[in-house]
Write a protein that holds these residues in place. Structure first.
Motif, mmCIF file in Angstrom:
data_model
loop_
_atom_site.group_PDB
_atom_site.id
_atom_site.type_symbol
_atom_site.label_atom_id
_atom_site.label_comp_id
_atom_site.label_asym_id
_atom_site.label_seq_id
_atom_site.Cartn_x
_atom_site.Cartn_y
_atom_site.Cartn_z
ATOM 1 N N ALA A 134 11.620 9.324 -0.861
ATOM 2 C CA ALA A 134 11.861 10.457 -1.753
ATOM 3 C C ALA A 134 12.972 10.121 -2.743
ATOM 4 O O ALA A 134 13.839 9.284 -2.476
ATOM 5 N N ASP A 135 12.922 10.776 -3.899
ATOM 6 C CA ASP A 135 13.943 10.597 -4.937
ATOM 7 C C ASP A 135 14.076 9.133 -5.352
ATOM 8 O O ASP A 135 15.184 8.632 -5.594
ATOM 9 N N SER A 136 12.953 8.451 -5.421
ATOM 10 C CA SER A 136 12.943 7.027 -5.761
ATOM 11 C C SER A 136 12.271 6.820 -7.110
ATOM 12 O O SER A 136 11.715 7.747 -7.712
ATOM 13 N N GLN A 139 8.604 7.790 -6.924
ATOM 14 C CA GLN A 139 8.352 9.217 -7.068
ATOM 15 C C GLN A 139 8.492 9.646 -8.526
ATOM 16 O O GLN A 139 7.700 10.456 -9.023
ATOM 17 N N SER A 143 5.562 11.312 -10.596
ATOM 18 C CA SER A 143 5.774 12.680 -11.076
ATOM 19 C C SER A 143 5.600 12.786 -12.581
ATOM 20 O O SER A 143 5.204 13.837 -13.100
ATOM 21 N N TRP A 151 3.550 11.134 -2.028
ATOM 22 C CA TRP A 151 3.914 11.606 -0.693
ATOM 23 C C TRP A 151 5.267 11.007 -0.324
ATOM 24 O O TRP A 151 5.378 9.796 -0.123
ATOM 25 N N PRO A 152 6.317 11.830 -0.213
ATOM 26 C CA PRO A 152 7.635 11.307 0.173
ATOM 27 C C PRO A 152 7.690 11.013 1.667
ATOM 28 O O PRO A 152 7.280 11.828 2.487
ATOM 29 N N SER A 154 9.620 10.440 5.115
ATOM 30 C CA SER A 154 10.872 10.777 5.796
ATOM 31 C C SER A 154 11.335 9.586 6.607
ATOM 32 O O SER A 154 10.542 8.939 7.290
#
Length: 389
Positions: A134-136, A139, A143, A151-152, A154
């Protein structure tokens, strides 16, 4: 080379050597699958499913992030209604186009070639799903691209920032398998993933650092592997993936070489090894040998046969013959068989064992199992597109 198998029964020392918590990360695999199942709200996968079944499903990844494509191909099996390809760099095949679905996997979310794949697939009109941190950068690229889903993943390790892709197999594979289930490529994928999570939890209990060697199948396997040169054979689609996984994990986690093959072809290509100078039990050490010319006794083969419960009868015959030949020629071996159940569950059971065994193989040498290729040579790390390509 310094090997100390008594270290395997010293949990505190093992934890100290495993500074980046590779054991803890591997033990969290079942939780990673459940996290994926709980997070499946249709937001990322829904638009892709609504487009209908693609002509092909191409999974691209680099390093440890390349494994999910192999997992999907094995689980989908020979009866898959569409071809599944596990691809690496540096470019997509020329035939990939608007009728194909490209899944780009990057645990870090910043692997340059994977970011390139996303842009290239979009230019060709392919449907695209990104799976990664996530937040990469991945992404962000997904986006900002129309029609591209993300799909992030975890990260459940206590040390999230340093968790390696090779310890995130199930966190990266679970979204892909869910998508395959929705597309009708893998039957009962959700149920299979739930069963796999339970099986991985059971493996984590069996192979935990506190479990002593006589009761710990992963520690026992690691001793077998480090007693010589591992010759690993996999049978069937599931066994083949697990065998290749063992070879890669031994190299990446433990810096330990191995020879890996897939039956039945592996028996043909490697048969000579069983009758060669590396085969047979290690002979008693010659006290008169010249240690200036031969500092250590020659290592011997240690065979491992990783068997698929759904292997073809012809392949099963060859696998039986391999075991019988090892017995006849006095080559030490271990046979590891997947249990019954969904294909995802079977693969999880095998992978859980070999992942733990590879880490214990590193720890037995007092090596950090989290070392990366870049630490050997920066050029072995992330590939970067050169000018003009």
């Amino acid at each position: 080379m310094s090997l100390d198998d008594t270290l395997l029964d010293e949990p505190d020392e093992l934890v100290e050597i495993d500074a980046q918590r590779m054991l803890a990360s591997t033990a969290s695999a079942g939780a990673a699958i459940r996290s994926t199942l709980d997070a499946d709200d249709g937001h990322a996968l829904g638009p892709l499913v609504e487009q209908g079944r693609p002509r092909s499903l191409c999974v691209v990844g680099a390093g440890g992030s390349s494994a999910p494509g192999e997992v999907l191909a094995a689980v989908a099996g020979r009866g898959s209604p569409l071809p599944v390809f596990a691809l690496g760099g540096p470019t997509l095949p020329g035939w990939v186009g608007p009728m194909d679905l490209v899944v780009a996997v990057s645990a870090s979310g910043r692997t340059p070639e994977i970011l390139t794949f996303v842009s290239e697939a979009q230019r060709r009109g392919s449907s695209v799903l990104g799976i990664g941190a996530a937040d990469s950068a991945l992404q962000e690229v997904c986006s900002n691209s129309r029609g591209v889903s993300f799909w992030p993943v975890s990260r459940l390790s206590p040390l999230q920032d340093v968790q390696k892709a090779r310890s995130l197999l199930w966190a990266l594979s679970a979204p892909l398998l869910l998508l395959a289930g929705e597309l009708g490529v893998v039957a009962d994928a959700r149920e299979g993933l739930a069963a796999a999570a339970d099986r991985l939890d059971a493996r984590a209990m069996q192979c935990g650092v506190e479990v002593l060697t006589p009761e710990n199948p992963a520690k026992d396997l690691s001793i077998h592997l480090t007693s010589g040169l591992p010759l690993v054979w996999g049978s069937g689609d599931i066994g083949a993936v697990a065998a290749r996984r063992l070879g890669r994990q031994l190299a990446e986690n433990a810096d330990w070489p191995s020879v890996v093959g897939v039956l039945p072809e592996g028996a043909r290509t490697h048969a000579g090894l069983l009758g060669g100078p590396w085969a047979g039990p290690a002979s008693e050490e010659d006290i008169f040998r010249d240690r200036t010319l031969d500092s250590e006794p020659q290592p011997r083969l240690r065979a491992v046969v990783v068997r698929d419960a759904m292997e073809h009868p012809d392949t099963a015959t060859i696998a039986d013959a391999v075991v019988q030949t090892c017995e006849r020629l006095d080559v030490p071996y271990q046979s590891i068989a997947s249990t019954s159940g969904h294909a995802i569950e079977q693969l999880a059971d095998l992978v859980g064992l070999v992942d733990f065994a590879s880490i214990y193989t590193a720890l037995m040498q007092r090596r950090d199992p989290s070392r990366s290729a870049e630490e050997i040579d920066p050029r072995f790390g992330r590939w970067r597109r050169t000018e003009g390509m």
